[in-house]
Design a protein around this motif. Structure first.
Motif, PDB file in Angstrom:
ATOM      1  N   UNK A   1       0.826  -1.209   0.000  1.00  0.00           N
ATOM      2  CA  UNK A   1       0.000   0.000   0.000  1.00  0.00           C
ATOM      3  C   UNK A   1       0.861   1.261   0.000  1.00  0.00           C
ATOM      4  N   UNK A   2       2.006   1.206   0.674  1.00  0.00           N
ATOM      5  CA  UNK A   2       2.926   2.348   0.668  1.00  0.00           C
ATOM      6  C   UNK A   2       3.471   2.572  -0.738  1.00  0.00           C
ATOM      7  N   UNK A   3       3.865   1.478  -1.388  1.00  0.00           N
ATOM      8  CA  UNK A   3       4.399   1.580  -2.749  1.00  0.00           C
ATOM      9  C   UNK A   3       3.360   2.164  -3.705  1.00  0.00           C
ATOM     10  N   UNK A   4       2.104   1.755  -3.548  1.00  0.00           N
ATOM     11  CA  UNK A   4       1.037   2.261  -4.417  1.00  0.00           C
ATOM     12  C   UNK A   4       0.712   3.711  -4.079  1.00  0.00           C
ATOM     13  N   UNK A   5       0.629   4.027  -2.779  1.00  0.00           N
ATOM     14  CA  UNK A   5       0.274   5.389  -2.356  1.00  0.00           C
ATOM     15  C   UNK A   5       1.324   6.396  -2.841  1.00  0.00           C
ATOM     16  N   UNK A   6       2.585   6.004  -2.771  1.00  0.00           N
ATOM     17  CA  UNK A   6       3.674   6.914  -3.145  1.00  0.00           C
ATOM     18  C   UNK A   6       4.352   6.487  -4.450  1.00  0.00           C
ATOM     19  N   UNK A   7       3.620   5.891  -5.365  1.00  0.00           N
ATOM     20  CA  UNK A   7       4.247   5.314  -6.546  1.00  0.00           C
ATOM     21  C   UNK A   7       5.010   6.360  -7.370  1.00  0.00           C
ATOM     22  N   UNK A   8       4.493   7.564  -7.422  1.00  0.00           N
ATOM     23  CA  UNK A   8       5.199   8.606  -8.172  1.00  0.00           C
ATOM     24  C   UNK A   8       6.545   8.934  -7.524  1.00  0.00           C
ATOM     25  N   UNK A   9       6.558   8.980  -6.185  1.00  0.00           N
ATOM     26  CA  UNK A   9       7.800   9.269  -5.471  1.00  0.00           C
ATOM     27  C   UNK A   9       8.809   8.137  -5.635  1.00  0.00           C
ATOM     28  N   UNK A  10       8.309   6.900  -5.571  1.00  0.00           N
ATOM     29  CA  UNK A  10       9.222   5.767  -5.676  1.00  0.00           C
ATOM     30  C   UNK A  10       9.808   5.639  -7.082  1.00  0.00           C
ATOM     31  N   UNK A  11       9.098   6.115  -8.084  1.00  0.00           N
ATOM     32  CA  UNK A  11       9.645   6.091  -9.438  1.00  0.00           C
ATOM     33  C   UNK A  11      10.841   7.029  -9.582  1.00  0.00           C
ATOM     34  N   UNK A  12      10.933   8.011  -8.692  1.00  0.00           N
ATOM     35  CA  UNK A  12      12.041   8.961  -8.758  1.00  0.00           C
ATOM     36  C   UNK A  12      13.375   8.318  -8.415  1.00  0.00           C
ATOM     37  N   UNK A  13      13.335   7.095  -7.893  1.00  0.00           N
ATOM     38  CA  UNK A  13      14.570   6.412  -7.537  1.00  0.00           C
ATOM     39  C   UNK A  13      15.450   6.193  -8.763  1.00  0.00           C
ATOM     40  N   UNK A  14      14.828   6.215  -9.943  1.00  0.00           N
ATOM     41  CA  UNK A  14      15.622   6.028 -11.158  1.00  0.00           C
ATOM     42  C   UNK A  14      16.534   7.222 -11.437  1.00  0.00           C
ATOM     43  N   UNK A  15      16.334   8.308 -10.690  1.00  0.00           N
ATOM     44  CA  UNK A  15      17.157   9.503 -10.897  1.00  0.00           C
ATOM     45  C   UNK A  15      18.274   9.636  -9.860  1.00  0.00           C
ATOM     46  N   UNK A  16      18.538   8.568  -9.106  1.00  0.00           N
ATOM     47  CA  UNK A  16      19.535   8.672  -8.032  1.00  0.00           C
ATOM     48  C   UNK A  16      20.925   9.018  -8.557  1.00  0.00           C
ATOM     49  N   UNK A  17      21.217   8.666  -9.791  1.00  0.00           N
ATOM     50  CA  UNK A  17      22.547   8.947 -10.345  1.00  0.00           C
ATOM     51  C   UNK A  17      22.693  10.395 -10.793  1.00  0.00           C
ATOM     52  N   UNK A  18      21.565  11.074 -11.002  1.00  0.00           N
ATOM     53  CA  UNK A  18      21.625  12.442 -11.519  1.00  0.00           C
ATOM     54  C   UNK A  18      21.063  13.484 -10.554  1.00  0.00           C
ATOM     55  N   UNK A  19      20.289  13.047  -9.575  1.00  0.00           N
ATOM     56  CA  UNK A  19      19.646  13.965  -8.632  1.00  0.00           C
ATOM     57  C   UNK A  19      20.235  13.768  -7.232  1.00  0.00           C
ATOM     58  N   UNK A  20      21.026  14.714  -6.739  1.00  0.00           N
ATOM     59  CA  UNK A  20      21.659  14.571  -5.417  1.00  0.00           C
ATOM     60  C   UNK A  20      20.649  14.399  -4.279  1.00  0.00           C
ATOM     61  N   UNK A  21      19.507  15.069  -4.365  1.00  0.00           N
ATOM     62  CA  UNK A  21      18.501  14.944  -3.308  1.00  0.00           C
ATOM     63  C   UNK A  21      17.927  13.542  -3.247  1.00  0.00           C
ATOM     64  N   UNK A  22      17.646  12.966  -4.410  1.00  0.00           N
ATOM     65  CA  UNK A  22      17.133  11.599  -4.440  1.00  0.00           C
ATOM     66  C   UNK A  22      18.194  10.601  -3.966  1.00  0.00           C
ATOM     67  N   UNK A  23      19.419  10.849  -4.335  1.00  0.00           N
ATOM     68  CA  UNK A  23      20.506   9.963  -3.902  1.00  0.00           C
ATOM     69  C   UNK A  23      20.646   9.990  -2.384  1.00  0.00           C
TER      70      UNK A  23
END
Length: 275
Positions: A57-79
């Motif tokens: 349910x957490x993954x579904x509720x925050x699915x947009x946020x969790x998709x941002x993990x693909x930007x960990x190499x380019x986004x310092x905040x996500x990293x």
């Protein structure tokens, strides 16, 4: 009646997993008051596995946020955010591997859970009464060091069954300067690897026991109900903390803890080991 027990367990798990009121304490009450005929081993395994529904349910509720993990190499905040989440899990993993069995053997009893609820409720009230002005209003600003400290404080729930993983991580975050909403959201994120890993490992290790004694259908029912109720609980809690403090939860915890002690004193509930 297994399907009925699965539904009730799913409802209780979904509602209480992310609220700071101890899912462990409520599942103990549920099993005892309903007189669930399952063996202790089956109940323990089932309770852990249906956590998977709550985690989903957490993954579904925050699915947009969790998709941002693909930007960990380019986004310092996500990293920094996701590194912090992983680092925060380390203390619980180490403590669980080293002392998990000993803790279950000695501390996993209704009386211990009851006092954890009561003491946790009192601490929650005191922390809210002495609240300092928070300086972190977004999970991207928490940082790795503060995340690790929250993860260490989360271990209080492992060391003292019934204290509540959500309560320890949320209150720990508030002590370290997070506002309520940010501390609550980070607790949700932290629950994904912490509880999700435990549910998956338990499913693999106890698959014959779970599916043989309860059945795949009942496991799916319990996990499905847990998913729906947890999803609703997440939305409700986020709205609640935006305009309220945690004092109502503190009062509720004390009431439930006292109820367990009364049930023990009157013989309705036994104080046997739960693990």
């Amino acid at each position: 009646m297994d399907w009925f027990y699965a539904i009730v367990y799913g409802i209780v798990e979904g509602i209480t997993e992310f609220l700071p009121i101890s899912s462990t304490g409520h599942l103990i009450l549920t099993g005892n008051l309903m007189g669930v005929p399952w063996t202790k081993e089956v109940k323990d395994a089932f309770e852990v596995v249906i956590q998977g529904g709550a985690i989903l349910s957490v993954l579904v509720y925050y699915w947009r946020d969790f998709l941002k993990i693909r930007h960990v190499n380019t986004d310092p905040q996500q990293r920094t955010l996701w590194l912090g989440v992983l680092v925060a899990c380390v203390p619980a993993v180490i403590l669980g591997l080293l002392f998990g069995d000993a803790i279950k053997a000695t501390l996993f009893r209704p009386s211990v859970v009851a006092w954890a609820l009561i003491v946790g409720g009192i601490l929650m009230w005191l922390i809210e009464s002495r609240r300092v002005t928070p300086n972190v209003d977004a999970i991207e600003k928490i940082g790795v060091r503060r995340s690790l400290m929250i993860g260490a404080l989360q271990c209080l729930a492992l060391l003292w069954p019934g204290f509540s993983r959500s309560a320890s991580s949320i209150l720990g975050g508030m002590i370290l300067g997070l506002d309520r909403a940010t501390a609550t959201k980070f607790s949700f994120y932290l629950g994904v690897p912490t509880l999700g890993g435990a549910a998956l490992l338990n499913l693999i290790q106890e698959r014959e026991l779970i599916f043989g004694e309860i059945g795949l259908l009942n496991v799916l029912i319990g996990a499905g109900v847990s998913f729906v109720t947890a999803y609703l609980a997440i939305g409700w809690l986020l709205k609640f903390v935006s305009t309220n403090n945690f004092k109502p939860f503190a009062i509720y915890r004390v009431i439930v803890g006292v109820l367990i002690l009364v049930l023990l004193a009157t013989g309705v509930m036994t104080n046997g080991n739960l693990a």
